[in-house]
Design a protein around this motif. Structure first.
Motif, short mmCIF file in Angstrom:
data_model
loop_
_atom_site.label_atom_id
_atom_site.label_comp_id
_atom_site.label_asym_id
_atom_site.label_seq_id
_atom_site.Cartn_x
_atom_site.Cartn_y
_atom_site.Cartn_z
N THR A 48 0.84 -1.21 0.00
CA THR A 48 0.00 0.00 0.00
C THR A 48 0.87 1.25 0.00
O THR A 48 0.48 2.28 -0.56
N THR A 95 0.84 4.22 -3.05
CA THR A 95 0.62 5.66 -2.86
C THR A 95 1.86 6.49 -3.18
O THR A 95 1.74 7.69 -3.44
N SER A 130 -5.25 5.03 0.58
CA SER A 130 -4.27 3.95 0.37
C SER A 130 -4.56 2.72 1.22
O SER A 130 -3.74 1.80 1.28
#
Length: 455
Positions: A214, A218, A310
């Protein structure tokens, strides 16, 4: 009380395709037998499933006349057994717990049965109440539904409000990763033995690479482009991993290379970390009646850099084996186990902190649940609703997924790369060296997919 009426789908299910693959179900023994009103369920041994076992006979079986034989195994073991059972279409088990990682893959192989006609015939199930991102992630390439969630989660940032207040630090409602790193530096060591943040460093595709992917997303990175070009050694991927490694090395927990979900949970509960980025489901443990940090925690959205959100998306869910001869009874079980009625039952019988939440919108309107979960209910719901498995970063992806790539090869690929990333956290190798090896592994995977698509 929820009334279960079996949908008349005999004609539809008679055409089910049983995929024959070499081998057998394996593991020996197998489930207990039974007549048409007995089903066999293979599931992970998480606490929520153990609660389900406790409630089944008195409530589900007593109401429907359907006996449920459970086979319950630890996560790694149950994944192996389900893979063997469903790939061979042995038909020993009617229902199994699968996640939103496996379900689209199994649907593609026609190992699990579509559920749309059951949902349409069961007016009381209310599919519209199931959170949209979960329904999307449990659907196949053909747009049909193949799983129903038992509980769901996203990820968010958990932090000690009292510790930040004492330091005069304010947590933004939507922090960036740089803001989180700055706060970690400020509160690191503010209390004896307290790290600024806890982040997973333990090897494994579902350990360090759950949060770390994640972060990669992002920061603008991805494992593969839409055209199967591997990006593990790209600037964006490398910047994200270097940031994560530096943060956990400089302000993270003791023993970070061996720390997974459980270790970070223990660190926060014991006052050894001021912040933690991880699964929303952890909040229930932090706010449990016997938790030393109950009432001291704050919860905000997963940190971002280039994306608006995210947080990841994960759901332990129920699917029916395509080879099952008892699909109607299997659906009745799923309809009960994934229902709002079942959540109410758990709350009343076992306590609201044990509700398998994160899947239905109505849960977050339930005053009894909110009385127990007020600290984290709203940020949990917001995180799940913001999760988009089909648009997890800044560029198109070749397969769905947020904290994973939805292809069968991903667990092995990410686990191998994670071992080198964990070594970088331990200081035994560099991020550049780890990702150079990772790029070679990703290229092997990508080459197979490019060859398939060129035919």
């Amino acid at each position: 009380m929820h009334r279960h009426v079996r949908p008349a789908l005999a004609a539809a299910t008679a055409t089910a395709l049983a995929v024959g693959v070499g081998g057998c179900a394996g593991w020996g023994g197998g489930p207990s037998g039974g007549g048409p009103d007995t089903i066999n369920v293979l599931m992970v041994n998480n606490p929520q499933m153990v609660d389900l076992q406790q409630l089944t006979a008195e409530h589900f079986t007593a109401e429907t006349g359907i006996t449920v034989n459970y086979t319950v195994l630890p996560e790694n073991d149950v994944r192996d057994k389900i893979s063997q059972e469903f790939s061979s279409q042995a038909g020993q088990y009617d229902v199994a717990t699968l996640s939103n990682f496996e379900i689209p893959i199994y649907a593609r192989s026609e190992w699990i049965a579509p559920l749309d006609e059951y949902v349409a015939a069961d007016a009381e199930f209310d599919q519209d109440d199931v959170l949209g991102p979960l329904t999307a992630s449990l659907s196949g390439d053909d747009g049909r539904l193949y799983g129903e969630p038992f509980y769901g989660e996203s990820s968010f940032l958990m932090y000690r409000e009292d510790v930040l207040d004492a330091a005069g630090v304010e947590m933004p409602a939507n922090p960036t990763w740089q803001e989180v790193a700055d706060i970690a530096a400020e509160v690191d060591g503010i209390e004896p033995g307290m790290a600024g943040i806890c982040l997973r460093g333990q090897p494994g595709w579902g350990q360090v690479f759950a949060p770390l992917t994640t972060v990669v997303n992002t920061f603008g990175g991805t494992w593969f482009t839409e055209d199967w070009e591997p990006q593990v050694d790209s600037e964006e991927f490398r910047t994200a991993v270097q940031f994560y490694v530096d943060l956990v090395r400089e302000h993270g927990e003791v023993g970070a290379p061996q720390a997974g979900f459980t270790e970070c949970l223990n660190n926060v509960v014991q006052g050894n970390a001021a912040m933690w980025y991880d699964a929303t489901s952890a909040a229930g443990s932090l706010e449990a009646a016997d938790s030393p940090v109950k009432g001291k925690m704050g919860y905000v959205a997963a940190p971002v850099v280039e994306t608006d959100s995210s947080g990841w998306l994960y759901a332990w869910s129920w699917s029916i084996q395509q080879a099952s001869a008892k699909k109607d009874a299997a659906w009745e079980f799923i309809s009960w186990a994934s229902s709002a009625e079942y959540e109410q039952l758990v709350g009343e019988e076992l306590g609201w902190s044990k509700v398998p939440a994160g899947k239905r919108a109505s849960t977050y309107d339930n005053p009894d649940y909110l009385a127990e979960a007020s600290a984290f209910a709203e940020p949990t719901l917001a995180a799940i609703e913001a999760a988009d498995p089909n648009d997890a970063g800044v560029q198109p992806r070749p397969a769905p997924g947020i904290q994973f790539i939805g292809i069968p090869e991903f667990p092995d690929l990410a686990t191998q790369v994670s071992q080198d990333v964990s070594s970088a956290i331990a200081g035994r190798t560099t991020v550049d060296e780890a990702l150079q090896r990772g790029q070679q592994l990703a290229e092997d995977v990508a080459e197979r997919y490019r060859e398939r698509e060129s035919k």
